[in-house]
Design an enzyme around this catalytic site. Structure first.
Site, PDB file in Angstrom:
ATOM      1  N   ALA A 128     -15.276 -12.208  32.038  1.00  0.00           N
ATOM      2  CA  ALA A 128     -14.090 -12.337  31.447  1.00  0.00           C
ATOM      3  C   ALA A 128     -13.244 -12.926  31.613  1.00  0.00           C
ATOM      4  CB  ALA A 128     -13.547 -11.595  33.576  1.00  0.00           C
ATOM      5  N   GLY A 149      -9.577 -13.982  30.583  1.00  0.00           N
ATOM      6  CA  GLY A 149      -9.255 -12.922  31.294  1.00  0.00           C
ATOM      7  C   GLY A 149      -7.746 -11.930  30.031  1.00  0.00           C
ATOM      8  N   GLY A 150      -7.879 -11.983  28.645  1.00  0.00           N
ATOM      9  CA  GLY A 150      -7.152 -10.802  27.900  1.00  0.00           C
ATOM     10  C   GLY A 150      -7.734  -9.690  28.184  1.00  0.00           C
ATOM     11  N   LYS A 151      -9.115  -9.193  28.120  1.00  0.00           N
ATOM     12  CA  LYS A 151      -9.118  -7.556  27.871  1.00  0.00           C
ATOM     13  C   LYS A 151      -8.995  -7.503  29.717  1.00  0.00           C
ATOM     14  CE  LYS A 151     -12.633  -9.237  24.679  1.00  0.00           C
ATOM     15  NZ  LYS A 151     -12.066 -10.076  24.385  1.00  0.00           N
ATOM     16  N   ASP A 160     -16.761 -13.590  35.902  1.00  0.00           N
ATOM     17  CA  ASP A 160     -17.458 -14.603  34.971  1.00  0.00           C
ATOM     18  C   ASP A 160     -18.390 -15.726  36.146  1.00  0.00           C
ATOM     19  OD1 ASP A 160     -16.514 -15.747  32.368  1.00  0.00           O
ATOM     20  OD2 ASP A 160     -16.822 -17.480  32.870  1.00  0.00           O
ATOM     21  N   ASP A 175     -23.514 -15.210  38.844  1.00  0.00           N
ATOM     22  CA  ASP A 175     -23.862 -14.817  36.740  1.00  0.00           C
ATOM     23  C   ASP A 175     -24.357 -13.446  36.609  1.00  0.00           C
ATOM     24  OD1 ASP A 175     -25.904 -14.673  34.963  1.00  0.00           O
ATOM     25  OD2 ASP A 175     -27.348 -16.808  36.065  1.00  0.00           O
ATOM     26  N   ASP A 183     -18.488  -8.503  26.966  1.00  0.00           N
ATOM     27  CA  ASP A 183     -17.954  -9.620  25.286  1.00  0.00           C
ATOM     28  C   ASP A 183     -18.767 -10.786  25.616  1.00  0.00           C
ATOM     29  OD1 ASP A 183     -16.906 -11.690  23.982  1.00  0.00           O
ATOM     30  OD2 ASP A 183     -14.610 -11.000  24.763  1.00  0.00           O
ATOM     31  N   CYS A 233     -17.605 -12.120  19.608  1.00  0.00           N
ATOM     32  CA  CYS A 233     -16.989 -12.970  18.567  1.00  0.00           C
ATOM     33  C   CYS A 233     -17.643 -13.768  17.488  1.00  0.00           C
ATOM     34  CB  CYS A 233     -15.673 -14.002  19.605  1.00  0.00           C
ATOM     35  SG  CYS A 233     -16.117 -14.376  20.329  1.00  0.00           S
TER      36      CYS A 233
END
EC number: 2.1.1.176
Length: 433
Positions: free
Chosen positions: A248, A251-253, A268, A294, A309, A362
């Site tokens: 995560a 933290g944008g999402k 995370d 994990d 992500d 990404c």
């Protein structure tokens, strides 16, 4: 080159020396700028010098092939890397409009202070003075920097030569700043004088200091590339749903998901990165349960929706992180691809019946996107690839392929492009999970 030491805040020497350290770490030690900065490369600088050093290093790495082309006619043979990087920095500054005499004097002074570089100060002086004599349009006439062969080859194979050239043209430009609004995006765009993008992000061409912009302290928005913001919109979290954001930080999402009223768990592995996530949640006044663990060992089940992500090559973010092609060589990609597959399998097992998993990376490499979905469908009988949810506002129909949504830097080129992303929504069927 040793770590930069602070000097007078007004002479530009400290920032340039620090920039050279960052550039040498990327080109010589194959170290990302973020890694060098985290290790303290800029900690002794004043805030303005820190920002300037990072800006200079980023721009030199973005324009490095152009700088080498500009310098080539004036070099009989290549000097040592530390000197070559000083010439690159000086050339980029001069050819992008800085006063030549100030740049030349600063670079000569820096060279004269180094035991390995002091004998080259005459060369640096002579070459940069010749660069300063070039016509103003010479820089613009140089071709856009090409990606290194280890990356360019696979991308040409995947997308074709012309699209890759278009990506390179976008990556050569300074990227605009994209924001995600906590509330009304149209109102935020009007307040900041930005552009409301078709997907709902707000784009600023010239932002200046981010923390000084209206609404930052109040937590009305956060910085997030327009492409990255699409993944959470595809997930379409609803109030009261239990949603897991794997990997995560920063933290944008997570903030996008929390703003919907969903019950969000943000996980995370990195405690340091989670500290940034907590800061972002505090600033925006949004709530999420934060877990340091994990992802492959996290065994809590029953989530309505999961956003994964996954760790990847980050080759889609080169327009914002031009150090990556110089600091990496692709050797670690195989391990990342295997990890992504393992994380998809594990995440599917954490969903409740009827749940959904949005997988994204990404990356511009199909092995980290389209191929992952193909192979996940083969591993999990009954797994459904839901392509209908990808048709979000602002998403062109031809961006959606058989495996999922493919975003590339050359999309919206006239607007400044976007990061490269792959996004897919997977739903376990009756025979899976």
């Amino acid at each position: 080159m040793t770590q930069a030491r602070a000097t007078s805040p007004n002479d530009g020497i400290a920032a340039r020396r620090a920039a050279l350290h960052l550039i040498e770490q990327a080109t010589g030690a194959q170290r990302l700028l973020s890694e060098s900065i985290a290790a303290g490369a800029l900690e002794r600088l004043s805030p303005p010098d820190r920002a300037r050093a990072q800006r200079l290093a980023t721009q030199v790495l973005r324009q490095l092939p152009r700088a080498d082309r500009a310098l080539k006619p004036f070099l009989v043979k290549q000097p040592p890397l530390a000197v070559r990087n000083a010439l690159r920095l000086g050339a980029v500054e001069i050819m992008e409009g800085a006063a030549a005499h100030g740049v030349v004097n600063a670079m000569v002074q820096i060279m004269s202070k180094g035991k390995r570089t002091q004998s080259y100060k005459g060369l640096v002086n002579a070459v940069l003075r010749k660069i300063g004599e070039q016509p103003g349009e010479a820089w613009a006439k140089l071709p856009a920097p090409k990606l290194p062969n280890w990356l360019r080859g696979p991308l040409v194979e995947a997308w074709g030569r012309k699209p890759v050239e278009a990506m390179e043209a976008v990556q050569a430009q300074l990227p605009p700043l994209d924001l995600t609004a906590k509330g009304d995006a149209a109102a935020l765009a009007a307040t900041l004088g930005g552009e409301l993008l078709p997907t709902g992000s707000v784009r600023l061409r010239e932002a200046g200091q981010v923390s000084a912009l209206p609404g930052f302290a109040a937590g009305d928005w956060w910085v997030q590339d327009a492409a990255a913001a699409v993944a959470a919109r595809v997930l379409d979290a609803r109030p009261g749903e239990r949603v897991l954001d794997l990997c995560a930080a920063p933290g944008g999402k997570t903030m996008q998901l929390a703003a919907t009223g969903a019950d969000v768990t943000a996980l995370d592995l990195s405690e340091a990165r989670l500290a940034r996530l907590r800061e972002n949640l505090d600033r925006t006044g949004l709530a999420a349960r934060v877990v340091q663990a994990d992802a492959l060992e996290f065994d809590e089940t029953g989530f309505d929706a999961i956003l994964l992500d996954a760790p990847c090559s980050a080759t889609g973010t080169i327009r914002r992180h031009p150090d990556l092609p110089h600091a990496k060589d692709g050797s670690e990609f195989g391990a990342l691809i295997a990890l992504q597959a393992e994380m998809i399998d594990h995440a599917l097992g954490l969903l409740k019946p009827g749940g959904r998993l949005v997988f994204c990376t990404c990356s511009l490499l199909p092995d980290e996107g389209e191929v992952q979905v193909e192979e996940a469908l083969a591993r999990h009988p009954g797994l459904v690839n839901d392509r209908e949810v990808l048709a979000r506002p602002g998403i062109a129909p031809d961006w959606i392929g058989p495996e999922g949504l493919r975003l590339r830097p050359d999309f919206w080129a006239e607007r400044g492009g976007m990061d490269g992303f792959f996004i897919a929504c997977l739903r376990p069927g009756a025979r899976d999970g």
